[in-house]
Design an enzyme around this catalytic site. Structure first.
Site: not given
Lengths: 590, 590
Positions: A42, A114, A151
């Site tokens: 990330e 994200k 994540c």
């Protein structure tokens, strides 16, 4: 499965040119291996954690986007997944997305944004990022379809987390409707007590539940109090672990047909921690704790241009453990241990310090403090008389003076030498109750054990004596004698006052800390709780109450000290490190 | 208009019983005045700012809700607006709302939930709160209809902010569709350079645009580096200011028929700041700066149980200004100024320190350092020889030793006395480039001027000499001599080295800081910028480049020091105070 490279690298926040070089080198290596796909952690291009730097220093974003364009051109015959900070260009939204560019053969073919933005503990994603509301498109290589998660996107599986699920959406569930063969998770996930167990179980259960390959690529590095273990890995469609990268170091893993090495993790790191039952063994967490700290010291020193450390060796537990960790991280030739006895330092302590230094092979010498303390005291007679009528009532003044004089000497030695940092040897138990001196043992360029409690340090000491190649470097007496700063004499016994006499038993204190941090226990909860100490010893309820009240009172007064602690390494599931937890000095919690 | 009380109070985060008492007392007073309505600041019951305290310490929420119920019962014949932390009780949402309870005659008749959650600078609302998506209902007293806004809800007027509007929704616009007669804004809004101007213009323009009365109730208090000015106010439907409460103190204002006092604000506080043109006058910001710091010192000391301060008086600008501010905040009898000359301290500096202390009437005495420094140096001869072959190459070591010895003496004096704090005298310009000694002048229990640049301190010094009742307390020589720490001698001139010789002219440095903080300028922007210093002096481009590079290099190395700065007061529009701005130590911004 396509030939895949897990690029478990470390990058530095805002250092775009360094990060770009590192990414480009990895891509070249992958191309030379004829890999089809390379995956970075990330936000690899920006580096993580970044605090507020690109909010204030906007040119960092410009440099980052230029660098991304440069990298795109170098992706001939390969697909690369590169995390970056993507401007939203919509003023009614947060200014950026936390994105992953899917770059294939010289083109950005997809940008994954994200969706779940963690905003607790060390995470502040929503301060910077707009949460994406869209399920990203899959991408394809040689007929194999991939879905990408960033994540936290993988951390809301409702059958796994049940009532602990904290978001409405489960991006995995939605992504799986598009039927990918493989899920990829690009992460920057710090190591904490108990966390590796959750990650292992969760990823394996997602792979198995959906019948999908699961690739996890995590950063390996230390920055700003956080230690990222790496430990990237792949699970097959049955949820079986097939590949695992190294822990606590960078690693570039080339995988073909789900074949590769399963590198060992520190002993017990992936075991379940029973948070509800406090114990003083810490067995499943000692090797991880050791490796985290050694890795953290290495990284903090090298990234800031330091190579040497100087610390005071008192013969006590804290400085002893610090010396061992520093010797292992920096090499024994780069560590100076200085014994600085005052008139009340015991012979035993001086001996223990010297023996430890000899065992470790670090530099060692002694500087007796008496003459410096005397020259200060001469001034004080005058100064105190000038401020008030009574004089010298508080022993604290002279206790602290010893600690401050020691720190002044350590800072002076580090000043005089290149690339040398003085070390703050404070531990977590003492930080909680402010049992450390400002400008004294609390002061330093780095605080290796500030998130390790005293009972855990005892366990770590015993562990190190067995675990290291050279056995029993720590004198047994250090692990047996009651801890104390040796700053004052008890007039009744004629001996130096132990820390437990001043405060409360460490076993009791550390259990309070455990339940406050992990379960938010307040005074009533603690009074109703049966402590391990109570099972082992007789304990009057009045004394129990006194200790618990003392804890809350002393920690209220200690908050100022938490705010000025030197940089350290978060180890436990929770901490008072300001990167994770912020408590205003003017506040009341109980 | 109903008889209304603006309860411009201060509460302490988490101290529910103290906050409840304060709120109850205000309600009783309002009832005794037969008021119809009493309005408290945002989150008055919880106290603000609260950091992460109720996330970790869950019992705080329980105590707060009990206290709210208790207050509800005490609202006979009155309507009270009380800000509190409201649990969402929905696990897929953030755990809390930032709410205002509308309590009427013993019942909660409405709960207003904050819609726009600021998450920049010192604000982290979204870390804790769920944004409400609903336009709240109005409430009514004697036929007058009220709409309630929580702080930021009022800060997205699109005709006012235009392209600087950062949210999609404008809660004012939506609320006005329900046609209230009066808008109420419950706030906790810290004072910063230029901010009071914006608030005044914005509220007035909303009142005028919509033809609505506008009531703003703000906290007055200091906590955790933030200074809340209060300055609550009412605008009528034409946008005219009709009532204004006091600034920098608590105030309970009873208003009937829009009649009341317009208390003065510090001179220039509501004037527009021209951020694009740097100047060294700071005229419109000096009284506000002075009042903020004096208020901040008072509050920090009293809330933490301290009443006295001790500081080193060097005869330089920083310690001089600190002494004046401390004397005004704590009273001259509660301030000790200690002159601690070393062998290289000039007679002039010693004199200036003494004269200032005499002018202010604070306690003063001298402690010459030579003997203590000698006793340290004796140790160093030995210590340095043991670490390396060359000895004593760096003057920094001895420079820092002086600063550290001084701090050790100050901490010892404060140790020995009750309720006394040592003061860190570092200023903002020096903090930026790390020109301050760890455990030395950077160290203390409080840092009053850590967010004031050097050129602003010169302006503030001249201002104080005119503004205070007692004129010219600061010796003219202090305002005229070049600043310098007097820690080393220039071998060429035989005089102590000035700070500007070591670094760059403060006027130049402070302009860099101004444009970095306010506009995010990077190296290229600064090179292209015409500095005030360049207009006043000849400046070679090479030297300009050298200074700008020096700034970025030195501030990179200084980030560690920013992390361990003592508590202070944010003054400027932007700062490096960790409550507002976080930069990881391992990071690169240019």
């Amino acid at each position: 499965m396509n030939k895949t490279v897990l690029a478990q690298i470390d990058t530095i926040a805002g250092d775009i040119s360094l990060n770009t070089d590192k990414i480009v080198n990895c891509i070249k290596k992958a191309q030379s291996e004829n890999a089809d796909l390379i995956i970075f952690p990330e936000l690899a291009l920006m580096g993580y954690p970044f605090g507020d730097i690109f909010i204030r220093h906007k040119s960092i974003i410009t440099r980052q986007l230029k660098a991304l364009n440069k990298i795109v051109k170098l992706t001939k015959n390969i697909t690369a997944l590169i995390g970056f900070v993507e401007p939203t260009e919509d003023i009614s939204k947060k200014p950026f997305y936390n994105s992953v560019a899917v770059i294939q053969n010289g083109k950005i073919i997809n940008v994954i944004r994200k969706r779940l933005l963690p905003n607790y503990c060390e995470f502040n994603d929503y301060r910077y990022f707009e949460p994406s509301k869209e399920t990203p498109e899959l991408f394809e290589i040689n007929g194999e379809k991939y879905g990408v998660l960033v994540c936290e996107d993988s951390f809301n599986d409702k059958s796994f987390f049940k009532e602990n699920s904290i978001y409405e959406t489960d991006p995995v569930e939605e992504l799986m409707k598009k039927k990918p063969d493989t899920l990829i998770n690009c992460s920057c996930s710090p190591s904490r007590t108990g966390k590796e167990h959750v990650k292992n179980k969760l990823f394996s259960s997602i792979a198995k539940e959906y019948g999908v390959n699961y690739i996890y690529v995590n950063k390996a590095g230390y920055s700003d109090n956080l230690c990222f273990a790496g430990t990237s890995r792949i699970y097959n469609k049955k949820g079986e672990l097939k590949i695992r990268a190294k822990s606590f170091e960078e690693d570039i893993v080339v995988v073909e047909n789900l074949q590769g090495q399963i590198c060992p993790v520190p002993n017990g790191m992936e075991e379940k921690i029973d948070f509800k039952n406090f114990n003083t063994e810490y067995k499943t967490d000692l090797e991880r704790t050791y490796k985290s700290i050694v890795f953290g010291i290495k990284e903090y020193f090298s990234k800031n241009g330091f190579s040497k450390a100087v610390l005071g060796l008192s013969g006590g537990l804290d400085s002893t453990i610090c010396a061992v960790l520093l010797a292992d991280a920096l090499g024994k030739d780069n560590v100076w241990g200085i014994s600085m006895p005052s008139r009340i330092t015991s012979k035993e302590s001086k001996n223990d310090a010297r023996i430890l230094a000899e065992n470790l092979g670090i530099h060692f010498f002694e500087i007796p403090l008496a003459s410096v303390l005397d020259s200060f005291k001469e001034k004080f007679d005058f100064a105190f008389n000038n401020v008030k009528t009574e004089k010298f009532e508080k022993s604290t003044t002279i206790e602290n003076l010893q600690a401050r004089t020691r720190a002044t000497i350590l800072w002076s030695i580090s000043n005089e030498h290149k690339q040398m940092l003085p070390i703050a040897t404070s531990d977590k138990s003492e930080a909680y109750i402010g049992y450390a001196t400002v400008n004294g043992d609390m002061s330093g360029g780095f605080a290796p054990i500030a998130d390790v409690t005293k009972t855990k340090l005892f366990a770590l000491g015993a562990f190190l004596n067995e675990y290291r190649e050279q056995k029993n470097v720590i004198p047994q007496s250090v692990l047996e004698k009651p801890p104390g700063a040796e700053l004052k004499i008890n007039p009744k016994t004629g001996k130096t006052v132990s820390a437990e006499e001043d405060n409360m038993p460490y076993e009791f204190l550390d259990e309070i800390i455990w339940f406050v941090e992990n379960f938010g226990f307040g005074f009533d909860d603690l009074m109703n709780h049966k402590f391990l100490y109570e099972k082992r010893h007789q304990l009057m309820q009045e004394l129990k109450e006194e200790w618990i009240k003392k804890f809350f009172w002393k920690s209220k007064c200690a908050v100022y000290k938490w705010h000025i602690l030197p940089p350290s390494i978060i180890i436990d599931a929770h901490s008072i490190n300001s990167v994770e937890y912020h408590q205003p000095i003017i506040s009341k919690v109980n």
